[in-house]
Design a protein around this motif. Sequence first.
Motif, mmCIF file in Angstrom:
data_model
loop_
_atom_site.group_PDB
_atom_site.id
_atom_site.type_symbol
_atom_site.label_atom_id
_atom_site.label_comp_id
_atom_site.label_asym_id
_atom_site.label_seq_id
_atom_site.Cartn_x
_atom_site.Cartn_y
_atom_site.Cartn_z
ATOM 1 N N CYS A 222 0.881 -1.167 0.000
ATOM 2 C CA CYS A 222 0.000 0.000 0.000
ATOM 3 C C CYS A 222 0.918 1.215 0.000
ATOM 4 N N TYR A 223 1.036 1.896 -1.138
ATOM 5 C CA TYR A 223 1.980 3.004 -1.284
ATOM 6 C C TYR A 223 1.198 4.312 -1.297
ATOM 7 N N VAL A 224 1.487 5.159 -0.341
ATOM 8 C CA VAL A 224 0.740 6.412 -0.206
ATOM 9 C C VAL A 224 1.693 7.603 -0.211
ATOM 10 N N GLU A 225 1.148 8.745 -0.580
ATOM 11 C CA GLU A 225 1.855 10.010 -0.411
ATOM 12 C C GLU A 225 1.068 10.854 0.579
ATOM 13 N N LEU A 226 1.742 11.286 1.621
ATOM 14 C CA LEU A 226 1.149 12.170 2.622
ATOM 15 C C LEU A 226 1.638 13.586 2.349
ATOM 16 N N SER A 227 0.746 14.533 2.367
ATOM 17 C CA SER A 227 1.143 15.912 2.095
ATOM 18 C C SER A 227 0.342 16.877 2.951
ATOM 19 N N ILE B 165 -3.737 16.519 6.952
ATOM 20 C CA ILE B 165 -2.777 15.729 6.177
ATOM 21 C C ILE B 165 -3.515 15.000 5.060
ATOM 22 N N HIS B 166 -3.162 15.313 3.820
ATOM 23 C CA HIS B 166 -3.811 14.681 2.669
ATOM 24 C C HIS B 166 -3.166 13.325 2.408
ATOM 25 N N VAL B 167 -3.999 12.301 2.136
ATOM 26 C CA VAL B 167 -3.519 10.953 1.858
ATOM 27 C C VAL B 167 -3.897 10.574 0.427
ATOM 28 N N GLU B 168 -2.901 10.274 -0.381
ATOM 29 C CA GLU B 168 -3.142 9.840 -1.763
ATOM 30 C C GLU B 168 -2.561 8.445 -1.965
ATOM 31 N N LEU B 169 -3.403 7.522 -2.402
ATOM 32 C CA LEU B 169 -2.951 6.168 -2.695
ATOM 33 C C LEU B 169 -2.300 6.150 -4.061
ATOM 34 N N ASN B 170 -1.005 5.823 -4.106
ATOM 35 C CA ASN B 170 -0.273 5.800 -5.369
ATOM 36 C C ASN B 170 -0.154 4.403 -5.965
#
Length: 458
Positions: free
Chosen positions: A200-205, A357-362
């Motif tokens: 599960c690869y996410v980007e937190l921003s 905190i925004h969570v985007e599933l990459n």
Amino acid sequence: MKDKKLLARIDQYIHEHVDESIGDLARLCAVPSISAQGSGIQEGAELVAHMLEQKGFEAQIMPSDGNPVVFGQAEGRSEKTLLFYLHYDVQPPEPLELWESPPFELTRRDDKLYARGSVDDKGHIVARLAALAAVRHAMGELPCRVKFVVEGEEELGSPSMDAFVEQNQELLASDGCIWEFGGVNQYGQPSQALGMRGICYVELSVRTADRDAHSGLAGTIFPNAAWRLIWALNTLKDRDERVLIPGFYDDVRPVGEVDLEYLSRLPDTSDHRKEMYGLAGFLNDLSGGLEFERTAVFEPSCTICGLESGYQGPGSKTVLPAEARAKVDFRLVPDQAPDDIVKKLRAHLDAQGFGDIHVELNGGTRPARTRPDHPMVALADRAAKAVYGQESLIRPMIGGSGPNYPFIHTLGLPVITAGVGYPGNGAHAPNEHVRLDDFIQGIRHTAYIAAAFAENSD
């Protein structure tokens, strides 16, 4: 492997056509099909389709939700069907200054062939084609129906593969699958990987202002995006490596006794890993042995893969960052699922006061594995013994991830490995290479499996 005359004919053809195979590898590696940068993708797909057609396969370039997928097939003596999963995309070559030869120009130094993709995964594409050409020549025809699925997003986490397999089940229907990698360990022993962890690869921003500010004017009165993200990341895992997201471990399946038995038979690679990566030691004072191997593959993880915020150049710049980003991967074990982990991560951040905190599933894939008692596993082991002179090391799981879940669970296929790799090949790094002997042995192993597949698979 009973028909020694047949195997001898296969070997003779492989050795007589080594230069041709190296030429095919050079042609394929010359295409910079870098999925992360979106370059060379169509060219890479077209070349793979052309090479399949040159080897006697019908080929078509099929659309997916992302990059195109190359599908190929050819009929054989038996209606049993062997499927090959591979990928034509490669990692970016950077940092370029660390390459000793051009990354997209196959260069031979001693017994090694250097280029991006030489092992991951273009070396395996060429090895499969060379193996099947040898089998076809030695037997007069293919012994079974053969299909290829060659995708262009594996280095992105294969985000389109689940849907592609789901939508093309009839086309992909087969009796067994050889995966995109394989080879030997650091001691030259053939290794058989029966499963992979999921990911599960996410980007937190987070953004705290419209633009960066002067740190002297704003440091005590403005929110700092970098600190904000660091504090959020600090809630994900403790210093004992325990993930703190509520419910994270709820679906983790206990490790079975059979798996522990296979792990206990593996050679101790801990010292080799320390030397290879320049480590002083492992987390939680782990050393070699069963617990080391169990933790490496049957324990889920949370890894910060990258951090970005503020000024990164030489010298100093007194700035308070307005934005911060982190790339995080969770490696998953049976029966965890990436969508579930994302939901739990979101709920955890909200509960900890980090709703900003925004969570985007990459990208995400579920863990999957083939049972060790499947006849195809025994077939691959017999073929390995005939090629390498020793039995395979059976790994019930490996720490890496790939899109094997839809092949195992949607198509219902046993998935095995055979290939041209070894631990020091530099895949994903500068000076990626394949050793010539591994290249030839991987072709032979693949050919031996294909030659016996129709009579030995259930």
